[in-house]
Write an enzyme that holds these catalytic residues in place. Structure first.
Site, short mmCIF file in Angstrom:
data_model
loop_
_atom_site.label_atom_id
_atom_site.label_comp_id
_atom_site.label_asym_id
_atom_site.label_seq_id
_atom_site.Cartn_x
_atom_site.Cartn_y
_atom_site.Cartn_z
CG ASN A 14 -1.87 -1.16 1.23
OD1 ASN A 14 -2.50 -1.45 0.22
ND2 ASN A 14 -1.96 -1.84 2.35
CD GLU A 36 -12.97 1.34 3.30
OE1 GLU A 36 -12.17 1.25 2.36
OE2 GLU A 36 -13.25 0.39 4.04
CE LYS A 96 -3.66 0.23 4.90
NZ LYS A 96 -5.06 0.06 5.23
#
Ligand SMILES: *Cc1c(COP(=O)(O)O)cnc(C)c1O
Length: 373
Positions: free
Chosen positions: A49, A178, A229
């Protein structure tokens, strides 16, 4: 004779193994760029990520190293005791400025940021409406809060509005989505969600774990994310109003009862944020790889650097992942319960640190192994 603890667990693990649901960590060594080493073999990583390659950026590493030398390895206590170090405060300021909010609070991880924020804000008698595909830590936080939790179908505004018909039976209402969905790579309709929230006297919270650098103009009042990330460090953050942040310091249990992030982690994240702000082309670079991959594989155009290749059942997804691995490419199979039943997949994530050749090699290899299976 009743079974011992270990006998019980061994039986359960065997049952999970039979269903391809047993999980195991594998020692993985980060090499230069996006390459990793496992069991002495090198792989190109398409499962990370680190979208901008910032965990290996010389400026980020140097910032962390300087801070380690100056302040040592740990923060030593929670932020409310003696863990609120200068780097902690300055990262909060930098994140608030980057997000265009009044203030910011940090947590030990994105997971804890979700748990801490949702439980600080919501209680019995309140209502949480979360997207069906919202991350496990959002659901865990919602359940822990004691509020009623309902899930709306993924990105389905009509279903959300339908669930809001019962809004009047509750005190506070929090809508959670999200920004970029972690396993599907698509984006939430944030503007529409904000409009709906306002119309129903609800609050909007977004989890930007995969969106930082890609999503701008986020209208959510509560903007949560991770330092772990795209920013290549460790930790979680919540950006929003001063009142929100003041409440998190006062009531969020992972803020009060857990040690603050170490100075090296906050320094790395702040340096990474600085590089990202100066070099927004890193995001475009990652997306360009995703776009190329999708075109070559006949997949719909990507909305982010995350591209799912839905396989269906767990076993064939694992098999495909294994085939790629034998050819030096790592794309981990994501299975239920991380994703809904019947949607086991390979999740590819692209980074500015991938080269065009690495992406091309992935395309060619994937075409070959898919034809063969
Ligand atoms: C990874 C992730 C988290 C957790 O963040 P960590 O910093 O890894 O704990 C939270 N939300 C979403 C959507 C994520 O993908």
């Amino acid at each position: 004779m009743p079974l011992s603890l270990d006998e019980t667990l061994t039986q359960e693990l065997q049952a999970l193994e039979a269903k391809h649901l047993r999980r195991r960590p594998v020692i993985t060594e980060a090499l230069e760029g996006v390459e990793i080493r496992r069991d002495g073999k090198r792989y190109v990583n398409f499962s990370g990520n680190d979208y901008f390659g910032l965990s290996r950026h010389p400026k980020v590493i140097a910032a962390a190293a300087r801070t380690l030398e100056a302040y040592g390895t740990g923060a030593g206590a929670s932020p409310l005791v003696t863990g609120y170090h200068p780097g902690y405060a300055s990262l909060c300021e930098a994140l608030a400025e980057y997000k265009g909010t009044q203030a910011c609070a940090l947590f030990g991880s994105g997971y804890l940021a979700n748990l801490g924020t949702i439980t600080a804000l919501m209680d019995k008698g309140d209502l949480i409406l979360a997207d069906r595909l919202a991350h496990a830590c959002i659901i865990d936080g919602a359940q822990l809060s004691g509020a009623a939790l309902k899930r709306f179908r993924h990105n389905d505004l009509a279903h959300l509005e339908q669930l809001l018909h019962k809004r009047g039976e509750y005190r506070h209402c929090l809508i959670i989505s999200e920004t970029v969905f972690s396993m599907d790579g698509d984006c939430a309709p944030l503007t529409e969600l904000a409009t709906i929230a306002r119309a129903h006297d609800a609050w909007l919270m977004s989890d930007d774990a995969h969106g930082i650098g890609f999503i701008s103009n986020n209208p959510a009042q509560i903007q949560l994310g991770t330092l772990s990330k795209g920013l290549g460090s460790m930790g979680g953050y919540v950006c929003g109003s001063q009142a929100l942040v003041d409440m998190l310091y006062t009531k969020a249990r992972p803020m009060i009862f857990a040690t603050a992030l170490p100075p090296s982690a906050t320094a790395a994240a702040e340096a990474a944020l600085d590089v990202l702000s100066r070099e927004p082309e890193r995001a475009e670079h990652a997306i360009r790889h995703a776009r190329y991959f999708c075109e070559a594989m006949g997949l719909p155009a990507p909305q982010s650097p995350i591209v799912p290749l839905i396989v269906g059942e767990s076993a064939p997804a694992l098999h495909l992942s294994e085939q790629l691995k034998e050819r030096g490419m790592l794309a981990v199979a994501i299975r239920p319960p991380t994703v809904p039943k019947g949607s086991a997949r390979l999740r590819f994530s692209f980074s500015a640190a991938h080269s065009d050749q690495q992406v091309e090699q992935l395309v060619q290899t994937l075409k070959t192994v898919m034809k063969a299976s």
